[in-house]
Design a protein around this motif. Structure first.
Motif, PDB file in Angstrom:
ATOM      1  N   THR A  93     -19.522  37.851   2.058  1.00  0.00           N
ATOM      2  CA  THR A  93     -19.903  36.634   1.339  1.00  0.00           C
ATOM      3  C   THR A  93     -21.322  36.762   0.804  1.00  0.00           C
ATOM      4  OG1 THR A  93     -18.430  35.293   2.692  1.00  0.00           O
ATOM      5  CG2 THR A  93     -20.214  34.131   1.561  1.00  0.00           C
ATOM      6  N   TRP A  94     -22.242  37.254   1.633  1.00  0.00           N
ATOM      7  CA  TRP A  94     -23.632  37.418   1.203  1.00  0.00           C
ATOM      8  C   TRP A  94     -23.715  38.335  -0.017  1.00  0.00           C
ATOM      9  CZ3 TRP A  94     -28.206  35.434   1.165  1.00  0.00           C
ATOM     10  CH2 TRP A  94     -29.312  36.218   0.835  1.00  0.00           C
ATOM     11  N   LEU A  95     -23.071  39.488   0.058  1.00  0.00           N
ATOM     12  CA  LEU A  95     -23.149  40.427  -1.063  1.00  0.00           C
ATOM     13  C   LEU A  95     -22.450  39.879  -2.302  1.00  0.00           C
ATOM     14  CD1 LEU A  95     -22.696  43.772   0.888  1.00  0.00           C
ATOM     15  CD2 LEU A  95     -24.812  42.849  -0.111  1.00  0.00           C
ATOM     16  N   ALA A  96     -21.388  39.119  -2.121  1.00  0.00           N
ATOM     17  CA  ALA A  96     -20.728  38.490  -3.274  1.00  0.00           C
ATOM     18  C   ALA A  96     -21.665  37.481  -3.935  1.00  0.00           C
ATOM     19  CB  ALA A  96     -19.426  37.819  -2.845  1.00  0.00           C
ATOM     20  N   MET A  97     -22.442  36.749  -3.140  1.00  0.00           N
ATOM     21  CA  MET A  97     -23.379  35.773  -3.715  1.00  0.00           C
ATOM     22  C   MET A  97     -24.555  36.448  -4.407  1.00  0.00           C
ATOM     23  SD  MET A  97     -23.571  32.541  -1.082  1.00  0.00           S
ATOM     24  CE  MET A  97     -24.308  33.491   0.240  1.00  0.00           C
ATOM     25  N   VAL A  98     -25.127  37.473  -3.788  1.00  0.00           N
ATOM     26  CA  VAL A  98     -26.298  38.102  -4.401  1.00  0.00           C
ATOM     27  C   VAL A  98     -25.945  38.874  -5.666  1.00  0.00           C
ATOM     28  CG1 VAL A  98     -27.601  38.211  -2.248  1.00  0.00           C
ATOM     29  CG2 VAL A  98     -26.312  40.211  -2.991  1.00  0.00           C
ATOM     30  N   ALA A 115     -24.963  26.205   6.135  1.00  0.00           N
ATOM     31  CA  ALA A 115     -26.335  25.912   5.723  1.00  0.00           C
ATOM     32  C   ALA A 115     -26.750  24.582   6.341  1.00  0.00           C
ATOM     33  CB  ALA A 115     -26.432  25.846   4.205  1.00  0.00           C
ATOM     34  N   SER A 116     -27.796  24.628   7.170  1.00  0.00           N
ATOM     35  CA  SER A 116     -28.270  23.403   7.797  1.00  0.00           C
ATOM     36  C   SER A 116     -29.770  23.252   7.549  1.00  0.00           C
ATOM     37  CB  SER A 116     -27.989  23.421   9.295  1.00  0.00           C
ATOM     38  OG  SER A 116     -28.684  24.481   9.915  1.00  0.00           O
ATOM     39  N   GLY A 117     -30.195  22.044   7.292  1.00  0.00           N
ATOM     40  CA  GLY A 117     -31.599  21.760   7.041  1.00  0.00           C
ATOM     41  C   GLY A 117     -31.849  21.424   5.588  1.00  0.00           C
ATOM     42  N   LEU A 118     -32.919  20.671   5.354  1.00  0.00           N
ATOM     43  CA  LEU A 118     -33.244  20.210   3.998  1.00  0.00           C
ATOM     44  C   LEU A 118     -33.566  21.342   3.037  1.00  0.00           C
ATOM     45  CD1 LEU A 118     -35.440  17.107   4.898  1.00  0.00           C
ATOM     46  CD2 LEU A 118     -33.067  17.132   4.090  1.00  0.00           C
ATOM     47  N   ARG A 119     -34.129  22.417   3.526  1.00  0.00           N
ATOM     48  CA  ARG A 119     -34.530  23.536   2.669  1.00  0.00           C
ATOM     49  C   ARG A 119     -33.495  24.658   2.617  1.00  0.00           C
ATOM     50  NH1 ARG A 119     -40.113  23.581   1.487  1.00  0.00           N
ATOM     51  NH2 ARG A 119     -41.209  21.900   2.526  1.00  0.00           N
ATOM     52  N   ALA A 120     -32.394  24.505   3.302  1.00  0.00           N
ATOM     53  CA  ALA A 120     -31.380  25.557   3.402  1.00  0.00           C
ATOM     54  C   ALA A 120     -30.496  25.588   2.160  1.00  0.00           C
ATOM     55  CB  ALA A 120     -30.537  25.378   4.661  1.00  0.00           C
ATOM     56  N   ASP A 121     -31.098  25.974   1.054  1.00  0.00           N
ATOM     57  CA  ASP A 121     -30.397  26.046  -0.232  1.00  0.00           C
ATOM     58  C   ASP A 121     -30.975  27.200  -1.034  1.00  0.00           C
ATOM     59  OD1 ASP A 121     -29.340  25.747  -2.772  1.00  0.00           O
ATOM     60  OD2 ASP A 121     -29.739  23.594  -2.892  1.00  0.00           O
ATOM     61  N   LEU A 122     -30.185  28.219  -1.260  1.00  0.00           N
ATOM     62  CA  LEU A 122     -30.645  29.385  -2.014  1.00  0.00           C
ATOM     63  C   LEU A 122     -30.112  29.420  -3.437  1.00  0.00           C
ATOM     64  CD1 LEU A 122     -30.374  32.216   0.684  1.00  0.00           C
ATOM     65  CD2 LEU A 122     -32.358  30.827   0.066  1.00  0.00           C
ATOM     66  N   SER A 123     -29.599  28.300  -3.913  1.00  0.00           N
ATOM     67  CA  SER A 123     -28.979  28.277  -5.241  1.00  0.00           C
ATOM     68  C   SER A 123     -29.945  28.681  -6.355  1.00  0.00           C
ATOM     69  CB  SER A 123     -28.374  26.896  -5.539  1.00  0.00           C
ATOM     70  OG  SER A 123     -29.374  25.900  -5.493  1.00  0.00           O
ATOM     71  N   GLU A 124     -31.232  28.438  -6.170  1.00  0.00           N
ATOM     72  CA  GLU A 124     -32.220  28.824  -7.190  1.00  0.00           C
ATOM     73  C   GLU A 124     -32.573  30.306  -7.126  1.00  0.00           C
ATOM     74  OE1 GLU A 124     -33.449  26.795  -9.654  1.00  0.00           O
ATOM     75  OE2 GLU A 124     -31.957  25.378  -8.922  1.00  0.00           O
ATOM     76  N   LEU A 125     -32.250  30.959  -6.032  1.00  0.00           N
ATOM     77  CA  LEU A 125     -32.599  32.367  -5.847  1.00  0.00           C
ATOM     78  C   LEU A 125     -31.442  33.327  -6.098  1.00  0.00           C
ATOM     79  CD1 LEU A 125     -34.667  32.030  -2.553  1.00  0.00           C
ATOM     80  CD2 LEU A 125     -35.558  32.392  -4.862  1.00  0.00           C
ATOM     81  N   LEU A 126     -30.228  32.815  -6.032  1.00  0.00           N
ATOM     82  CA  LEU A 126     -29.049  33.671  -6.164  1.00  0.00           C
ATOM     83  C   LEU A 126     -28.302  33.392  -7.462  1.00  0.00           C
ATOM     84  CD1 LEU A 126     -27.674  33.369  -2.529  1.00  0.00           C
ATOM     85  CD2 LEU A 126     -29.133  35.162  -3.465  1.00  0.00           C
TER      86      LEU A 126
END
Length: 128
Positions: A93-98, A115-126
């Motif tokens: 899953t990680w490699l498919a996203m990156v 994904a847990s927590g307010l900052r747990a979002d990598l949508s801007e990085l991936l």
């Protein structure tokens, strides 16, 4: 802020990621049987290092067991216990996203990413 040194050489990491892609892993992220575990491990570790290089910090912990973990994204530093912002998924899953074969939103919606927590979002990085 200090940047951690790379443990995976950039050329080695890119080669491992290219080998994973060439194996024809489908968008579903199901691992290809022809990809050696060492290649998958190197590709995961390289891409975790790359995320950290692009978004240095300590407020989000990204876990891709059993291959690696990193802390990234600026914000409050975590020092003890379970971090407040955690992202966890399997290697495929990680490699498919990156690589852009699976979007962040689709991975989270399908339950492939925890994904847990307010900052747990990598949508801007991936994808990377």
């Amino acid at each position: 802020m200090a940047v951690s040194r790379r443990r995976i050489e950039i050329d080695e990491g890119r080669a491992a990621l290219a080998a994973w892609l060439e194996a024809g892993v489908p968008a579903s992220g199901v691992p290809a049987s022809g990809v050696p575990r060492a290649v998958t491990a190197t590709a995961v570790r390289y891409t975790l290092e790359e995320v950290t290089a692009r978004a240095p910090g300590n407020s989000v912990e990204v876990r891709v067991p059993p291959f690696g973990v990193t802390q990234c994204v600026e914000g409050p530093r975590h020092t003890r216990g379970t971090p407040p912002n955690v992202i966890e998924c399997d290697a495929a899953t990680w490699l498919a996203m990156v690589t852009g074969r699976l979007s962040w939103a689709d991975a989270v919606a399908s339950g492939k990413v925890s994904a847990s927590g307010l900052r747990a979002d990598l949508s801007e990085l991936l994808p990377l």
